[in-house]
Every structure is written in structure tokens, then in C-alpha cells.
Design a protein around this motif. Structure first.
Motif, mmCIF file in Angstrom:
data_model
loop_
_atom_site.group_PDB
_atom_site.id
_atom_site.type_symbol
_atom_site.label_atom_id
_atom_site.label_comp_id
_atom_site.label_asym_id
_atom_site.label_seq_id
_atom_site.Cartn_x
_atom_site.Cartn_y
_atom_site.Cartn_z
ATOM 1 N N ARG A 118 -4.656 -2.604 10.639
ATOM 2 C CA ARG A 118 -5.708 -3.502 11.128
ATOM 3 C C ARG A 118 -6.167 -4.459 10.034
ATOM 4 O O ARG A 118 -6.388 -5.636 10.283
ATOM 5 N N ARG A 119 -6.284 -3.968 8.819
ATOM 6 C CA ARG A 119 -6.717 -4.803 7.695
ATOM 7 C C ARG A 119 -5.666 -5.848 7.341
ATOM 8 O O ARG A 119 -5.975 -7.029 7.203
ATOM 9 N N GLU A 120 -4.420 -5.441 7.211
ATOM 10 C CA GLU A 120 -3.387 -6.329 6.698
ATOM 11 C C GLU A 120 -2.714 -7.187 7.768
ATOM 12 O O GLU A 120 -2.189 -8.243 7.436
ATOM 13 N N ARG B 112 -5.792 1.994 9.829
ATOM 14 C CA ARG B 112 -6.753 1.185 9.067
ATOM 15 C C ARG B 112 -6.030 0.127 8.238
ATOM 16 O O ARG B 112 -6.448 -1.030 8.195
ATOM 17 N N ILE B 113 -4.943 0.512 7.597
ATOM 18 C CA ILE B 113 -4.165 -0.439 6.795
ATOM 19 C C ILE B 113 -3.597 -1.526 7.690
ATOM 20 O O ILE B 113 -3.672 -2.722 7.369
ATOM 21 N N THR C 1 0.840 -1.187 0.000
ATOM 22 C CA THR C 1 0.000 0.000 0.000
ATOM 23 C C THR C 1 0.882 1.247 0.000
ATOM 24 O O THR C 1 1.843 1.333 0.759
ATOM 25 N N LYS D 279 -4.041 -9.004 9.814
ATOM 26 C CA LYS D 279 -4.786 -10.252 9.943
ATOM 27 C C LYS D 279 -4.115 -11.386 9.160
ATOM 28 O O LYS D 279 -4.384 -12.562 9.387
#
Length: 166
Positions: free
Chosen positions: A157-159, A154-155, A136, A161
């Protein structure tokens, strides 16, 4: 360089209660001399070797936010190695913004040239294909620290995982 990696990395690490490491600072401390001196005395190739060594074994395997040099992703195989180790985000800025943020800073060895703006444009042109493949990308021009931190969070938390908890 000049995209806000260190400032944003420190703030994000603080917000997430994680450790912050700046690869340039760790390398300089280990070498006992500033990055500019490493470049002057040993050259960019040796500095890139030191960066690779830092990535391979110079930091904790989890629980930290790391600011890396902008040229690191150009080393063959490095993007894959970085992705194996965690979330990878490239902060980018326009040449004008980078020049404004870095001018007069003697610790920027790649910009200690007659025409730093031309050098910035050259470096960005060389590195952009790597940045595009790395992960990103976030443009930092004209954005507040709070906005950028929220975007990074946000990035993350999303990635994050995609990586096993340790």
C-alpha cells in the motif's frame, strides 16, 4: 529460496484479488522441464537468461504478484528493471531456517551438494548486498503467515503509490 515467497505470494495475491505467478513455475512450463533439469542440462547462466526474459516480457504489466528466484537480483541491471515494473520486496531467512524448509527437496538445484548449509551461507553472503539494494527486506524466521501478510500488505500500500494505475 526457502523464505516463503511462493506461499506468501499466493496468499497476498488472493487477498488483493490479483493474479499470482511464480517465475520458476512459468519458466519450467515454458521449457517443458523442471528447473533442476534446466540447471543440470543447460546451466545456471541459461536459467538466468530465461528469468530475465520472463521479467522483460513474460508476465502482465500490472495486476499480479510475482515470486522471483533469489538469484535474479544479482543479474546486472536487474534491480533497476524490477523497480521500474513494481513494488520489490525481498523475503529473507536465516541459513538454519532455509535449510530446514528446503532439506530433502530435490527441486532445489543449488542445494544438491554435499554440504547444503555451507552452500546456503555462501549464496546468502554473495546475494546480501543485492538484497540490501533491491528494496524492503522482510525477515520471515519465526513469523506467522498472517503477520507476514499484514507486513507485505502495508509495504504494498505504501510503495504502490509510486506506480501509475493501469
Amino acid at each position: 529460496m526457502g523464505t516463503g515467497k511462493s506461499a506468501l505470494g499466493r496468499k497476498l495475491a488472493e487477498a488483493k484479488h490479483m493474479r499470482f505467478l511464480d517465475s520458476d513455475e512459468v519458466i519450467a512450463r515454458g521449457a517443458g522441464k523442471p528447473v533442476a533439469q534446466i540447471f543440470a542440462e543447460q546451466g545456471e547462466e541459461e536459467f538466468r537468461r530465461m528469468e530475465r526474459e520472463f521479467i522483460e516480457r513474460g508476465h502482465p504489466s500490472h495486476g499480479c504478484i510475482i515470486s522471483l528466484g533469489g538469484g535474479l537480483v544479482t543479474i546486472p541491471g536487474m534491480i533497476d528493471l524490477l523497480r521500474e515494473r513494481g513494488v520489490l520486496v525481498c523475503l529473507i531467512a536465516s541459513p538454519e531456517t532455509i535449510l530446514q524448509r528446503t532439506k530433502g527437496n530435490p527441486s532445489r538445484p543449488l542445494l544438491n551438494v554435499a554440504d547444503p548449509e555451507a552452500r546456503i551461507r555462501e549464496l546468502l553472503a554473495e546475494r546480501e548486498p543485492f538484497y540490501s539494494r533491491a528494496g524492503t527486506n522482510i525477515m520471515t524466521d519465526g513469523r506467522t503467515l498472517g503477520d507476514l501478510l499484514a507486513h507485505l500488505d502495508r509495504i504494498y500500500r505504501r510503495e504502490s503509490k509510486n506506480y501509475p494505475a493501469k
